[in-house]
Scaffold this motif. Structure first.
Motif, PDB file in Angstrom:
ATOM      1  N   SER A 138     -10.589  -2.975  -1.832  1.00 28.55           N
ATOM      2  CA  SER A 138     -11.876  -3.662  -2.027  1.00 28.55           C
ATOM      3  C   SER A 138     -11.777  -4.774  -3.071  1.00 28.55           C
ATOM      4  N   ILE A 139     -10.827  -4.666  -4.004  1.00 26.92           N
ATOM      5  CA  ILE A 139     -10.622  -5.734  -4.999  1.00 26.92           C
ATOM      6  C   ILE A 139      -9.351  -6.524  -4.673  1.00 26.92           C
ATOM      7  N   ASP A 140      -8.908  -6.399  -3.398  1.00 23.72           N
ATOM      8  CA  ASP A 140      -7.743  -7.136  -2.894  1.00 23.72           C
ATOM      9  C   ASP A 140      -6.479  -6.818  -3.703  1.00 23.72           C
ATOM     10  N   PHE A 141      -6.367  -5.569  -4.171  1.00 25.42           N
ATOM     11  CA  PHE A 141      -5.209  -5.079  -4.921  1.00 25.42           C
ATOM     12  C   PHE A 141      -4.934  -5.912  -6.180  1.00 25.42           C
ATOM     13  N   ASN A 142      -5.972  -6.552  -6.686  1.00 26.88           N
ATOM     14  CA  ASN A 142      -5.822  -7.389  -7.874  1.00 26.88           C
ATOM     15  C   ASN A 142      -6.229  -6.591  -9.106  1.00 26.88           C
ATOM     16  N   ILE A 143      -5.274  -5.974  -9.755  1.00 21.93           N
ATOM     17  CA  ILE A 143      -5.583  -5.122 -10.906  1.00 21.93           C
ATOM     18  C   ILE A 143      -5.857  -5.948 -12.164  1.00 21.93           C
ATOM     19  N   PHE A 144      -5.769  -7.285 -12.030  1.00 20.51           N
ATOM     20  CA  PHE A 144      -6.083  -8.154 -13.159  1.00 20.51           C
ATOM     21  C   PHE A 144      -7.492  -8.734 -13.047  1.00 20.51           C
ATOM     22  N   SER A 145      -8.189  -8.382 -11.973  1.00 19.71           N
ATOM     23  CA  SER A 145      -9.531  -8.944 -11.769  1.00 19.71           C
ATOM     24  C   SER A 145     -10.537  -8.252 -12.690  1.00 19.71           C
ATOM     25  N   GLU A 146     -11.688  -8.892 -12.838  1.00 22.72           N
ATOM     26  CA  GLU A 146     -12.741  -8.312 -13.676  1.00 22.72           C
ATOM     27  C   GLU A 146     -13.288  -7.037 -13.062  1.00 22.72           C
ATOM     28  N   ASN A 147     -13.048  -6.875 -11.772  1.00 24.13           N
ATOM     29  CA  ASN A 147     -13.579  -5.695 -11.079  1.00 24.13           C
ATOM     30  C   ASN A 147     -12.617  -4.511 -11.100  1.00 24.13           C
ATOM     31  N   GLU A 148     -11.482  -4.655 -11.791  1.00 26.24           N
ATOM     32  CA  GLU A 148     -10.492  -3.574 -11.752  1.00 26.24           C
ATOM     33  C   GLU A 148     -11.035  -2.278 -12.360  1.00 26.24           C
ATOM     34  N   LYS A 149     -12.035  -2.374 -13.271  1.00 24.96           N
ATOM     35  CA  LYS A 149     -12.595  -1.161 -13.854  1.00 24.96           C
ATOM     36  C   LYS A 149     -13.373  -0.342 -12.839  1.00 24.96           C
ATOM     37  N   GLU A 150     -13.724  -0.967 -11.710  1.00 26.20           N
ATOM     38  CA  GLU A 150     -14.425  -0.232 -10.650  1.00 26.20           C
ATOM     39  C   GLU A 150     -13.541   0.859 -10.056  1.00 26.20           C
ATOM     40  N   LEU A 151     -12.247   0.735 -10.268  1.00 22.26           N
ATOM     41  CA  LEU A 151     -11.317   1.704  -9.686  1.00 22.26           C
ATOM     42  C   LEU A 151     -11.589   3.109 -10.193  1.00 22.26           C
ATOM     43  N   TRP A 152     -11.913   3.258 -11.476  1.00 26.56           N
ATOM     44  CA  TRP A 152     -12.112   4.609 -12.013  1.00 26.56           C
ATOM     45  C   TRP A 152     -13.577   4.919 -12.318  1.00 26.56           C
ATOM     46  N   VAL A 196       0.817  -1.211   0.000  1.00 22.85           N
ATOM     47  CA  VAL A 196       0.000   0.000   0.000  1.00 22.85           C
ATOM     48  C   VAL A 196       0.856   1.269   0.000  1.00 22.85           C
ATOM     49  N   LEU A 197       2.043   1.208   0.641  1.00 23.02           N
ATOM     50  CA  LEU A 197       2.912   2.386   0.682  1.00 23.02           C
ATOM     51  C   LEU A 197       3.449   2.704  -0.717  1.00 23.02           C
ATOM     52  N   ALA A 198       3.820   1.666  -1.450  1.00 23.31           N
ATOM     53  CA  ALA A 198       4.312   1.882  -2.812  1.00 23.31           C
ATOM     54  C   ALA A 198       3.192   2.398  -3.710  1.00 23.31           C
ATOM     55  N   TRP A 199       1.990   1.834  -3.539  1.00 21.34           N
ATOM     56  CA  TRP A 199       0.836   2.327  -4.296  1.00 21.34           C
ATOM     57  C   TRP A 199       0.598   3.817  -4.016  1.00 21.34           C
ATOM     58  N   ASN A 200       0.675   4.183  -2.767  1.00 22.90           N
ATOM     59  CA  ASN A 200       0.453   5.576  -2.376  1.00 22.90           C
ATOM     60  C   ASN A 200       1.435   6.499  -3.101  1.00 22.90           C
ATOM     61  N   ARG A 201       2.695   6.048  -3.195  1.00 16.74           N
ATOM     62  CA  ARG A 201       3.722   6.881  -3.821  1.00 16.74           C
ATOM     63  C   ARG A 201       3.475   7.046  -5.322  1.00 16.74           C
ATOM     64  N   ILE A 202       3.205   5.945  -6.018  1.00 12.36           N
ATOM     65  CA  ILE A 202       3.084   6.052  -7.471  1.00 12.36           C
ATOM     66  C   ILE A 202       1.767   6.709  -7.884  1.00 12.36           C
ATOM     67  N   LEU A 203       0.738   6.581  -7.057  1.00 11.82           N
ATOM     68  CA  LEU A 203      -0.520   7.277  -7.363  1.00 11.82           C
ATOM     69  C   LEU A 203      -0.327   8.791  -7.293  1.00 11.82           C
ATOM     70  N   LEU A 204       0.411   9.237  -6.285  1.00 11.53           N
ATOM     71  CA  LEU A 204       0.639  10.671  -6.121  1.00 11.53           C
ATOM     72  C   LEU A 204       1.512  11.255  -7.227  1.00 11.53           C
ATOM     73  N   LEU A 205       2.246  10.389  -7.934  1.00 11.54           N
ATOM     74  CA  LEU A 205       3.071  10.869  -9.039  1.00 11.54           C
ATOM     75  C   LEU A 205       2.241  11.176 -10.280  1.00 11.54           C
ATOM     76  N   GLU A 206       1.066  10.564 -10.365  1.00 11.10           N
ATOM     77  CA  GLU A 206       0.246  10.724 -11.562  1.00 11.10           C
ATOM     78  C   GLU A 206      -0.415  12.106 -11.617  1.00 11.10           C
ATOM     79  N   LYS A 207      -0.495  12.628 -12.800  1.00 12.16           N
ATOM     80  CA  LYS A 207      -1.117  13.930 -13.013  1.00 12.16           C
ATOM     81  C   LYS A 207      -2.586  13.890 -12.612  1.00 12.16           C
TER      82      LYS A 207
END
Length: 668
Positions: free
Chosen positions: A435-449, A408-419
């Motif tokens: 909520s999707i267990d940090f699985n960006i390959f899951s079918e639910n990953e589109k829920e992120l945005w 989660v700490l690494a995620w926090n850093r790279i998210l803040l780098l994005e415009k």
């Protein structure tokens, strides 16, 4: 005061010499401070009013130490000597005489951080007119302004030198600086540069004040004169414009702070400003063996801009010849040096008696990893530790997410780098990732945005797509690194004004990544012991801890160790590849001389054939240009380096009588 028995003949001449202009050329390790302390005591003992003596130094600590030692040498009368830095002198001067320039005595002095923040306030007001193009940050503007002032160059030249990408904004930056100056005067604020500027202006334009202050201080002593910039030298000379009783101490061969505005011509041209100057050269060295000094002398002999002098050791033992360590790669260099240090330690040498010096901070990156792996304790000065650099942490954060998607700490850093993604949305996105267990390959990953503003949704989709693509390809560590760079470089160039300098660190990290087959090993081997953390900007005493010293050569000036290693004496590294002008090359040569003369007993010069940016490069001209007989150093070649030596060798083919003269010099 009893006549000192511990001064050599030349030092005694300096101490007891009469009044008038004096230039004391004090070579490295020749007892400069001791000589100056005795000179102070001698002046007071000879009947000079201590209140009429002014000692100018480059640190408060240096002034306090010299006055303390002089007091112990003589008596309490020395405490009445005025001693301090140029800036502290100018502060008191302006409190007294500032009204002549419209500066009330109750002005506020801003430190560097406050000055930068003040520039930021003016910048926000000034640049609110448009946001169509990227404009320099407040820190960058502060550096540009200071460079222009201290080096006495135009704003355009300062921008060209350090930040050429902002040349199109030269007129805007000039207007902003004018607004900044007006802002400070409106609110009775002065920064460090203002202290020098207004003091010099008053001394030049106000003859009664110039006479007043020159009669107040009838003897001027200046330490480390080679480190003065043009403004400081001008002030010092103006203070002595009537009586000419000025003694400056320094070493032209150790003028290495050109980036701060220091000019070697201040010390070289001192006899031109004061034609009656008595020049005395201190050459007896109390630090190094003669074999080390022979190399230092040889390097200086190649210079076209200096006073000619040769250092002579007082030690009977000539010592070992300096060692040139030839290796094939930076990894070999790091391993050989680390092993050599362990051998020295086994032989009874303390880690604190050893130093590793380098031209630029990033050059120690590979070595730091090796030292950590071998549990060799060290402290680093003159630059932040490699793995503490923000851009290094950025790159590693991508690796960490690819290796462990739940980081989660690494995620926090790279998210803040994005415009467009700030702290508010980063917090929400981290909750969505969980909520999707940090699985960006899951079918639910589109829920992120889903439901996010368009610009934020677009940035997040690009980031996730980049991570998905990179992970699916299952690339080697170095190829993964290249993919990360493609994504990160545009961010680097947006976030950091000095991105070109930071790219050197990323090149080193790329070299390191090539040594590991998988991400887990790569990340594990880059983990350093937290206890090594230290304030990187302060060169402190070792506090009785047995730690190796890693330092830039600039930060090592004035210090010494029994054993000294100098990294990467390659063309392109030492001298630096960005050197273009003769004077810049000569400063690089002086920097090399400073590195050599830090060593007392043994000097190691390291030459990796495959140097910076993984390219083959010749041996530094500072060594290759030296006479071969008698040898000034001995080469120690590793087995791996032998294979490439032949290949590499192919690439090697004043008021009254002085004021006018002083003004003419500094105006030309």
């Amino acid at each position: 005061m009893k006549h000192p028995n511990d001064l050599n003949e030349t030092q005694q001449i300096v101490v007891t010499s009469g009044q008038g202009p004096h230039l004391i050329l004090a070579g490295a390790g020749t007892g400069k401070t001791k000589t100056l302390v005795h000179r102070l005591s001698y002046l007071v003992e000879s009947g000079m009013d201590p209140k009429s003596i002014l000692l100018l130094t480059f640190s408060r600590r240096a002034a306090r130490e010299m006055l303390f030692r002089a007091t112990n040498l003589l008596d309490s009368r020395v405490r009445s000597v005025t001693g301090g830095t140029f800036h502290s002198f100018c502060l008191h001067f302006l409190r007294r005489f500032g009204l002549s320039q419209g500066i009330p005595p109750n002005f506020t002095i801003m430190d560097e951080n406050e000055t930068t923040d003040c520039i930021g306030l003016v910048r926000d007001q000034f640049w609110s007119k448009t946001t169509e193009k990227r404009f320099p940050k407040k820190e960058t503007l502060a550096e540009i302004f200071s460079t222009s002032f201290n080096q006495q160059i135009s704003l355009e030249k300062a921008i060209t030198k350090e930040y050429p990408s902002f040349l199109t904004f030269t007129k805007d930056i000039q207007s902003l600086r004018t607004s900044f100056q007006e802002y400070k005067l409106k609110y009775n604020l002065l920064d460090f540069d203002d202290l020098l500027h207004f003091t010099k202006t008053i001394l030049v334009e106000n003859e009664p004040i110039r006479k007043n202050i020159s009669n107040t201080y009838k003897s001027i002593l200046v330490d480390e004169y080679q480190d003065t910039n043009r403004i400081q030298a001008h002030i010092a000379c103006l203070l002595a414009s009537i009586h000419e009783n000025i003694l400056v101490v320094g070493d032209d061969a150790q003028c290495i702070y050109g980036f701060r505005g220091a000019s070697v011509h201040n010390i070289l041209d001192f006899p031109k400003i004061f034609p009656n100057t008595k020049t005395i050269t201190l050459t007896k060295n109390y630090r190094s063996t003669q074999n080390i000094l022979n190399l230092a002398n040889g390097v200086l002999e190649q210079s076209s801009i200096n006073f000619k002098k040769k250092l002579q050791s007082v030690k009977e033992d000539q010592g070992k010849l300096p060692s040139l360590l030839l290796t094939e790669t930076l990894h070999d260099e790091a391993n050989l040096i680390a092993n050599q240090i362990l051998e020295l330690h086994e032989d009874g040498v303390k880690f604190s008696e050893i130093a590793i010096l380098f031209r630029a901070s990033y050059q120690s990156n590979v070595l730091e990893i090796n030292l950590a792996a071998k549990n060799i304790p060290y402290r680093k000065f003159g630059g932040r530790k490699f793995l503490e650099l923000s851009h290094t942490k950025d790159i590693l954060a991508y690796f960490r997410v690819l290796n462990n998607p739940r980081d989660v700490l690494a995620w926090n850093r790279i998210l803040l780098l994005e415009k467009h993604i700030g702290k508010k949305y980063t917090k929400l996105l981290l909750q969505s990732l969980e909520s999707i267990d940090f699985n960006i390959f899951s079918e639910n990953e589109k829920e992120l945005w889903f439901g996010l503003p368009t610009d934020i949704s677009h940035s997040l989709q690009n980031l996730v797509l980049f991570l998905q693509t990179t992970a699916k390809e299952k690339l080697s560590t170095v190829l993964t690194f290249e993919q990360i760079l493609k994504h990160y470089i545009p961010i680097l160039e947006t976030v950091y004004d000095d991105y070109e300098k930071r790219k050197n660190d990323l090149e080193t990290l790329k070299i390191l990544s090539n040594e590991f087959k998988d991400l887990e090993d790569f990340l594990a081997n880059l983990t350093l012991d937290p206890k090594d953390s230290l304030d990187p900007d302060l060169v402190k005493d070792q506090d009785n801890e047995d730690s190796l010293t890693l330092s830039t050569v600039h930060s090592s000036k004035g210090l010494e160790w029994k054993h000294v290693f100098v990294l990467q004496v390659n063309e392109g590294s030492f001298p630096n590849s960005r050197i273009r002008l003769t004077e810049e090359l000569e400063e690089e040569r002086r920097l090399f001389y400073v590195a050599i003369t830090r060593a007392a007993f043994h000097l190691y010069l390291s030459y990796p054939i495959v140097g910076d940016k993984n390219k083959m490069s010749p041996l530094s001209r500072f060594l290759s240009d030296l006479q071969k007989e008698p040898p000034l150093f001995e080469s120690i070649t590793s087995t791996s380096a032998d294979r490439n030596l032949d290949k590499n060798s192919q690439n090697n083919e004043v008021d009254s009588h002085r004021f006018t003269e002083i003004q003419n010099y500094f105006l030309n």
